[in-house]
Design a protein around this motif. Structure first.
Motif, PDB file in Angstrom:
ATOM      1  N   GLU A 284     -14.274  -2.257   1.494  1.00 38.68           N
ATOM      2  CA  GLU A 284     -13.165  -1.614   0.808  1.00 38.68           C
ATOM      3  C   GLU A 284     -11.906  -1.682   1.664  1.00 38.68           C
ATOM      4  OE1 GLU A 284     -13.518   2.211  -0.825  1.00 38.68           O
ATOM      5  OE2 GLU A 284     -15.155   1.704  -2.180  1.00 38.68           O
ATOM      6  N   VAL A 285     -10.860  -2.183   1.062  1.00 37.57           N
ATOM      7  CA  VAL A 285      -9.564  -2.304   1.729  1.00 37.57           C
ATOM      8  C   VAL A 285      -8.527  -1.693   0.801  1.00 37.57           C
ATOM      9  CG1 VAL A 285      -7.805  -3.923   2.541  1.00 37.57           C
ATOM     10  CG2 VAL A 285     -10.218  -4.404   2.968  1.00 37.57           C
ATOM     11  N   THR A 286      -7.621  -0.892   1.350  1.00 41.02           N
ATOM     12  CA  THR A 286      -6.578  -0.289   0.520  1.00 41.02           C
ATOM     13  C   THR A 286      -5.581  -1.359   0.102  1.00 41.02           C
ATOM     14  OG1 THR A 286      -5.132   0.237   2.392  1.00 41.02           O
ATOM     15  CG2 THR A 286      -6.806   1.874   1.781  1.00 41.02           C
ATOM     16  N   VAL A 287      -4.861  -1.078  -0.963  1.00 36.66           N
ATOM     17  CA  VAL A 287      -3.868  -2.036  -1.439  1.00 36.66           C
ATOM     18  C   VAL A 287      -2.757  -2.208  -0.408  1.00 36.66           C
ATOM     19  CG1 VAL A 287      -2.482  -0.307  -2.693  1.00 36.66           C
ATOM     20  CG2 VAL A 287      -2.455  -2.703  -3.426  1.00 36.66           C
ATOM     21  N   GLU A 288      -2.440  -1.139   0.343  1.00 38.65           N
ATOM     22  CA  GLU A 288      -1.407  -1.235   1.378  1.00 38.65           C
ATOM     23  C   GLU A 288      -1.840  -2.188   2.483  1.00 38.65           C
ATOM     24  OE1 GLU A 288      -2.550   1.639   0.212  1.00 38.65           O
ATOM     25  OE2 GLU A 288      -0.812   2.317  -0.976  1.00 38.65           O
ATOM     26  N   GLU A 289      -3.135  -2.070   2.901  1.00 35.83           N
ATOM     27  CA  GLU A 289      -3.645  -2.964   3.949  1.00 35.83           C
ATOM     28  C   GLU A 289      -3.683  -4.402   3.451  1.00 35.83           C
ATOM     29  OE1 GLU A 289      -7.543  -3.553   6.888  1.00 35.83           O
ATOM     30  OE2 GLU A 289      -7.545  -1.983   5.345  1.00 35.83           O
ATOM     31  N   ALA A 290      -4.077  -4.590   2.188  1.00 35.99           N
ATOM     32  CA  ALA A 290      -4.132  -5.938   1.620  1.00 35.99           C
ATOM     33  C   ALA A 290      -2.736  -6.567   1.578  1.00 35.99           C
ATOM     34  CB  ALA A 290      -4.723  -5.888   0.218  1.00 35.99           C
ATOM     35  N   ARG A 291      -1.741  -5.773   1.235  1.00 37.75           N
ATOM     36  CA  ARG A 291      -0.361  -6.286   1.215  1.00 37.75           C
ATOM     37  C   ARG A 291       0.087  -6.677   2.616  1.00 37.75           C
ATOM     38  NH1 ARG A 291       1.646  -1.463  -2.756  1.00 37.75           N
ATOM     39  NH2 ARG A 291       1.132  -2.461  -4.750  1.00 37.75           N
TER      40      ARG A 291
END
Length: 312
Positions: A284-291
């Motif tokens: 699981e990765v947050t959308v902020e980290e993915a960005r």
């Protein structure tokens, strides 16, 4: 385009307001009206309410009103709730009226007891007017100082944002051009990443990270196609086979710069980035980290493509 126009409008309005305050080139009422327009765009609820008080007058029933009575120096006797409750325009008008009154006062040019009494009356009135003007001017100065603080924060924040956007847009245009020239397949995959990141759900994030990894692989294939031979870097023989994407990117970097420190930084950044986009596909990765990972991928590719060519 709409966001850009809005940002430009805010910056222009803030700059105009700063000049208005610093050059004293408009009335208090005009300043407050213009500042209220700026506050509707970017101000907090508290600032917006305060400016409303400066337009319509203060009240004794609201916490913000009472706090700004103190901030703007309006109290005469706080315990008895006596103070200057009127809006800023009223205070400014009172200053002008009192200055005119003071200017019209004359000390009698006569002698005797009656002259002494008349002179004392006039001088007392002059002292009272001077004190009143001083008090009202203090209120006006505090209001303008608070207004200047609010507008300055907006202006310099927006100016920095505008500069940052300008710098990034120029860099992005340059990188997009280099990617288009050197590895067209990479730039074709970027919109897919951005689209999935915009969706924000976990499956879309996982897919975006998968595409990020493919972007890095495609980038390696474009700048340094697979070879059966090896290359020596830092005393180690590295395979340049098809499945050794990081090795081939590091080989490309190795051929273009001499600084071992910079090579090491590139190598560590690439390894960390590749590891994170690979493991993020399953975790699981947050959308902020993915960005952030996508932006790091884009910036790393841009920095590598800016390295001098072999014949530079």
């Amino acid at each position: 385009m709409v966001d850009q126009s809005r940002s430009e409008h805010i910056l222009e309005l803030a700059k105009e307001l700063l000049d208005d305050v610093e050059l004293s080139r408009t009335s208090a009422e005009s300043l407050i009206l213009k500042a209220s327009r700026l506050a509707r765009w970017v101000g907090s609820e508290e600032i917006r309410y305060w400016l409303k008080l400066e337009m319509q007058g203060y009240n004794s029933s609201n916490e913000i009103s009472l706090r700004y009575m103190t901030i703007t120096g309006r109290w005469v006797d706080r315990e008895k709730r006596k103070g200057y409750w009127g809006p800023l325009a009223q205070q400014e008008a009172a200053i002008i009226a009192e200055q005119a009154k003071l200017h019209a006062m004359r000390v009698p040019d006569t002698a005797g007891d009656m002259a002494f009494i008349a002179t004392k009356k006039v001088t007392d009135e002059m002292a009272s007017s001077t004190s009143y003007i001083s008090k009202l001017s203090g209120i006006k100065s505090r209001v303008l100082a608070k207004l200047h603080e609010f507008v300055s924060e907006i202006y310099y924040e927006k100016q920095f944002d505008s500069l940052s956007e300008s710098i990034f847009e120029r860099y992005k245009s340059d990188v997009d051009s280099l990617i288009g020239e050197s590895c067209g397949e990479v730039i074709e995959q970027i919109p897919s990443v951005m689209s999935r990141l915009a969706e924000g759900d976990q499956e879309a994030i996982s897919q975006s990270l998968t595409t990020c990894r493919r972007v890095i692989d495609s980038f390696a294939d474009s700048i340094f196609p697979p070879l059966e031979e090896t290359i020596e870097i830092g005393g180690n023989q590295l395979s340049l086979a098809a499945n050794r994407h990081q090795n081939r990117i590091n080989a490309y970097i190795h051929q273009r710069i001499d600084s071992n420190t910079r090579k090491k930084r590139f190598r560590q950044n690439l390894a960390n980035l590749y590891d994170r986009v690979s493991t993020g596909v399953h975790n699981e990765v947050t959308v902020e980290e993915a960005r952030a990972l996508f932006l790091n991928t884009y910036l790393l590719i841009g920095e590598i493509l800016h390295l001098p060519s072999n014949d530079a």
